[in-house]
Design a protein around this motif. Structure first.
Motif, PDB file in Angstrom:
ATOM      1  N   LEU A 164       0.850  -1.195   0.000  1.00  0.00           N
ATOM      2  CA  LEU A 164       0.000   0.000   0.000  1.00  0.00           C
ATOM      3  C   LEU A 164       0.879   1.237   0.000  1.00  0.00           C
ATOM      4  CD1 LEU A 164      -2.865   1.299   0.503  1.00  0.00           C
ATOM      5  CD2 LEU A 164      -2.302   1.185   2.953  1.00  0.00           C
ATOM      6  N   ARG A 165       0.569   2.207  -0.875  1.00  0.00           N
ATOM      7  CA  ARG A 165       1.296   3.472  -0.844  1.00  0.00           C
ATOM      8  C   ARG A 165       0.380   4.569  -0.308  1.00  0.00           C
ATOM      9  NH1 ARG A 165       3.037   7.375  -4.981  1.00  0.00           N
ATOM     10  NH2 ARG A 165       2.033   8.741  -3.480  1.00  0.00           N
ATOM     11  N   GLY A 166       0.956   5.668   0.141  1.00  0.00           N
ATOM     12  CA  GLY A 166       0.175   6.823   0.584  1.00  0.00           C
ATOM     13  C   GLY A 166       1.130   7.827   1.194  1.00  0.00           C
ATOM     14  N   TYR A 171       3.917  13.049   4.107  1.00  0.00           N
ATOM     15  CA  TYR A 171       4.788  14.228   3.989  1.00  0.00           C
ATOM     16  C   TYR A 171       4.916  14.456   2.483  1.00  0.00           C
ATOM     17  CZ  TYR A 171       5.874  13.378   8.877  1.00  0.00           C
ATOM     18  OH  TYR A 171       5.778  13.191  10.235  1.00  0.00           O
ATOM     19  N   LYS A 172       4.271  15.493   1.982  1.00  0.00           N
ATOM     20  CA  LYS A 172       4.167  15.660   0.534  1.00  0.00           C
ATOM     21  C   LYS A 172       5.094  16.766   0.021  1.00  0.00           C
ATOM     22  CE  LYS A 172       2.076  13.762  -1.831  1.00  0.00           C
ATOM     23  NZ  LYS A 172       2.463  12.478  -2.462  1.00  0.00           N
ATOM     24  N   PRO A 173       5.879  16.457  -0.994  1.00  0.00           N
ATOM     25  CA  PRO A 173       6.732  17.480  -1.606  1.00  0.00           C
ATOM     26  C   PRO A 173       5.929  18.215  -2.676  1.00  0.00           C
ATOM     27  CG  PRO A 173       7.176  15.337  -2.590  1.00  0.00           C
ATOM     28  CD  PRO A 173       6.017  15.148  -1.650  1.00  0.00           C
ATOM     29  N   LEU A 192      10.716   3.026   2.734  1.00  0.00           N
ATOM     30  CA  LEU A 192      10.801   4.494   2.695  1.00  0.00           C
ATOM     31  C   LEU A 192      10.936   4.940   1.246  1.00  0.00           C
ATOM     32  CD1 LEU A 192      13.477   5.170   5.498  1.00  0.00           C
ATOM     33  CD2 LEU A 192      10.988   5.091   5.724  1.00  0.00           C
ATOM     34  N   GLN A 193      10.112   5.891   0.875  1.00  0.00           N
ATOM     35  CA  GLN A 193      10.203   6.425  -0.493  1.00  0.00           C
ATOM     36  C   GLN A 193      11.025   7.715  -0.477  1.00  0.00           C
ATOM     37  OE1 GLN A 193       6.459   6.614  -2.608  1.00  0.00           O
ATOM     38  NE2 GLN A 193       7.019   8.539  -3.600  1.00  0.00           N
ATOM     39  N   ILE A 194      11.967   7.793  -1.417  1.00  0.00           N
ATOM     40  CA  ILE A 194      12.674   9.059  -1.647  1.00  0.00           C
ATOM     41  C   ILE A 194      12.126   9.585  -2.962  1.00  0.00           C
ATOM     42  CG2 ILE A 194      14.911  10.164  -2.109  1.00  0.00           C
ATOM     43  CD1 ILE A 194      14.735   9.193   0.747  1.00  0.00           C
ATOM     44  N   GLY A 195      11.514  10.749  -2.911  1.00  0.00           N
ATOM     45  CA  GLY A 195      10.835  11.283  -4.082  1.00  0.00           C
ATOM     46  C   GLY A 195      11.799  11.857  -5.110  1.00  0.00           C
ATOM     47  N   SER A 196      11.233  12.057  -6.291  1.00  0.00           N
ATOM     48  CA  SER A 196      11.995  12.557  -7.424  1.00  0.00           C
ATOM     49  C   SER A 196      12.773  13.839  -7.075  1.00  0.00           C
ATOM     50  CB  SER A 196      10.986  12.845  -8.535  1.00  0.00           C
ATOM     51  OG  SER A 196      11.629  13.132  -9.716  1.00  0.00           O
ATOM     52  N   ARG A 197      12.084  14.735  -6.368  1.00  0.00           N
ATOM     53  CA  ARG A 197      12.708  16.031  -6.046  1.00  0.00           C
ATOM     54  C   ARG A 197      13.852  15.896  -5.063  1.00  0.00           C
ATOM     55  NH1 ARG A 197       7.852  15.735  -7.173  1.00  0.00           N
ATOM     56  NH2 ARG A 197       6.760  17.214  -8.499  1.00  0.00           N
ATOM     57  N   ASN A 198      13.921  14.782  -4.378  1.00  0.00           N
ATOM     58  CA  ASN A 198      14.985  14.573  -3.387  1.00  0.00           C
ATOM     59  C   ASN A 198      16.035  13.562  -3.840  1.00  0.00           C
ATOM     60  OD1 ASN A 198      14.634  16.290  -1.153  1.00  0.00           O
ATOM     61  ND2 ASN A 198      12.805  15.152  -0.563  1.00  0.00           N
ATOM     62  N   LEU A 212      13.680   4.404  -4.358  1.00  0.00           N
ATOM     63  CA  LEU A 212      14.337   5.634  -4.824  1.00  0.00           C
ATOM     64  C   LEU A 212      13.770   6.022  -6.186  1.00  0.00           C
ATOM     65  CD1 LEU A 212      16.656   7.765  -4.523  1.00  0.00           C
ATOM     66  CD2 LEU A 212      18.133   6.112  -5.698  1.00  0.00           C
ATOM     67  N   LYS A 213      13.098   7.183  -6.237  1.00  0.00           N
ATOM     68  CA  LYS A 213      12.517   7.620  -7.506  1.00  0.00           C
ATOM     69  C   LYS A 213      13.551   8.413  -8.306  1.00  0.00           C
ATOM     70  CE  LYS A 213       7.960   7.837  -7.638  1.00  0.00           C
ATOM     71  NZ  LYS A 213       6.607   8.423  -7.532  1.00  0.00           N
ATOM     72  N   ARG A 214      13.508   8.228  -9.614  1.00  0.00           N
ATOM     73  CA  ARG A 214      14.457   8.935 -10.477  1.00  0.00           C
ATOM     74  C   ARG A 214      14.122  10.423 -10.482  1.00  0.00           C
ATOM     75  NH1 ARG A 214      15.168   7.695 -16.939  1.00  0.00           N
ATOM     76  NH2 ARG A 214      16.844   9.203 -17.351  1.00  0.00           N
ATOM     77  N   GLU A 235      11.449   4.259 -11.983  1.00  0.00           N
ATOM     78  CA  GLU A 235      11.337   5.206 -13.109  1.00  0.00           C
ATOM     79  C   GLU A 235       9.947   5.831 -13.051  1.00  0.00           C
ATOM     80  OE1 GLU A 235      12.716   6.830 -15.516  1.00  0.00           O
ATOM     81  OE2 GLU A 235      10.935   7.282 -16.679  1.00  0.00           O
ATOM     82  N   ARG A 236       9.884   7.174 -13.015  1.00  0.00           N
ATOM     83  CA  ARG A 236       8.592   7.863 -12.845  1.00  0.00           C
ATOM     84  C   ARG A 236       8.424   8.976 -13.885  1.00  0.00           C
ATOM     85  NH1 ARG A 236       9.076  12.972 -12.551  1.00  0.00           N
ATOM     86  NH2 ARG A 236       7.653  13.389 -10.821  1.00  0.00           N
ATOM     87  N   GLY A 237       9.163   8.831 -14.994  1.00  0.00           N
ATOM     88  CA  GLY A 237       9.020   9.832 -16.047  1.00  0.00           C
ATOM     89  C   GLY A 237      10.019  10.957 -15.866  1.00  0.00           C
TER      90      GLY A 237
END
Ligand code: PEP
Ligand code: MN
Length: 337
Positions: free
Chosen positions: A126-128, A131-133, A182-188, A207-209, A237-239
């Motif tokens: 499950l994702r959600g 803490y939103k960037p 733990l997700q590391i977002g694209s911006r980070n 780890l998102k690209r 890979e998220r575009g």
């Protein structure tokens, strides 16, 4: 710069000790490991020594300079594929893993209803986001601690492991108390203090690209985490940003098989952020499966039109259930479990 001292086969312990004693006297850092399956010592800070000199060290068969700046992420230092176990789910073992849920946790009812539906449809995690960037400081920033409590409840009710983003090192401990990944977002992706901090945890890291990152930069970001001792990294890979404006980003589908060629780490695809359009999520998911990705991360919302973030790209419950049916059919064709 790293150099690799490949050791002679079956060197006696006394020779190995002499080698290590010699390295201790040099201004280099060194560690043992495997290089293409052979016993080796990796040294750093040796650029002023000629390879010839290093070859003369006791027990050394060959000195190699790695062809890629990422080292631990490359296939040279690890045999086979990394398989990451999250609860009973295995990522990277040839199966096709589905992570689904809303962009943001908005309230208790929303995340629990979504968790139940995605679980029933066959999702594995499950994702959600809590803490939103967000690009604008005036947009919904996530529920923070309260959102973590809701995620924890959804996890307990469904048994689904939870993936959620961590934005800063101060939040890691709190997020780790609930999150399985733990997700590391694209911006980070290039927030180096954050990468180092999650590298010190034992949690799997998704780890998102970065939206402007080359594959080399992407793999070097993974290297930051690996070099701190955490070897459980999933690439996503998220575009990427291109000149095209009719989709939110451009899914770089070719990077999936290329990353798998270059690295032993699992690679998943996020079709939702890649295209930013609900109607394209299914066709891009098919492509991800066909091209050999290890799974998907998909945004799902009970009422996408009213979502507080990324509603335009979120699937409603019937669309997600249809996507899962289609993937089930394709798994047979592509012989993926
Ligand atoms: C997300 O997964 O909701 C997200 C913010 O993704 P990205 O970092 O890829 O933009
Ligand atoms: Mn989102």
């Amino acid at each position: 710069m790293k150099r690799v001292l490949i050791l002679k086969k079956g060197i006696p312990p006394a020779t190995r000790n002499r080698l290590v004693n010699g390295l201790m006297r040099l201004p280099v850092k060194y560690e043992s490991g495997l290089w293409k399956g052979e016993e080796a010592i990796f040294i750093q800070g040796s650029s002023s020594f000629s390879p010839w000199l290093l070859t003369r060290l006791p027990g050394v068969r060959e000195v190699v300079q790695p062809s890629t700046p990422y080292f631990l992420a490359s296939r040279d230092t690890r045999e086979g594929n990394t398989v990451i176990q999250v609860g009973s789910v295995r990522i990277g073992d040839g199966s096709f893993v589905i992570i689904a849920g809303p962009c943001s946790v908005e309230c208790r009812e929303q995340i629990i209803a979504t968790a139940k539906v995605v679980k029933k449809a066959g999702a594995h995690l499950l994702r959600g986001g809590v803490y939103k960037p967000r690009t604008s400081p005036y947009s919904f920033q996530g529920l923070g601690k309260t959102g973590l409590q809701y995620l924890s409840e959804a996890r307990k009710l469904t048994g689904l492991p939870v993936v959620t983003e961590v934005l800063s090192p101060e939040d890691i401990e709190r997020v780790c108390s609930v999150a399985d990944v733990l997700q590391i977002g694209s911006r980070n992706m290039q927030n180096f203090p954050l990468l180092k901090a999650v590298g010190k945890t034992s949690s799997p890291i998704l780890l998102k690209r970065g939206m402007m990152a080359t594959l080399e930069e992407f793999l070097l970001a993974a290297e930051y985490i690996l070099s701190e001792g955490n070897d459980r990294v999933i690439l996503c890979e998220r575009g990427i940003r291109t000149f095209e404006t009719s989709t939110r980003n451009t899914l770089d589908i070719s990077c999936v098989p290329l990353l798998k060629e270059l690295s032993h780490l699992p690679v998943i695809v996020d079709p939702s952020h890649a295209c930013g359009r609900r109607s394209l999520v299914l066709p891009l998911s098919r492509a991800a499966l066909a091209v050999g990705a290890d799974g998907l991360m998909v945004e799902v919302h009970p009422d996408p039109v009213r979502a507080l973030s990324d509603g335009f790209e979120s699937l409603d419950f019937p669309a997600f259930t249809a996507l899962m049916k289609e993937l089930h059919r394709l798994r047979h064709i592509f012989q993926r479990s």
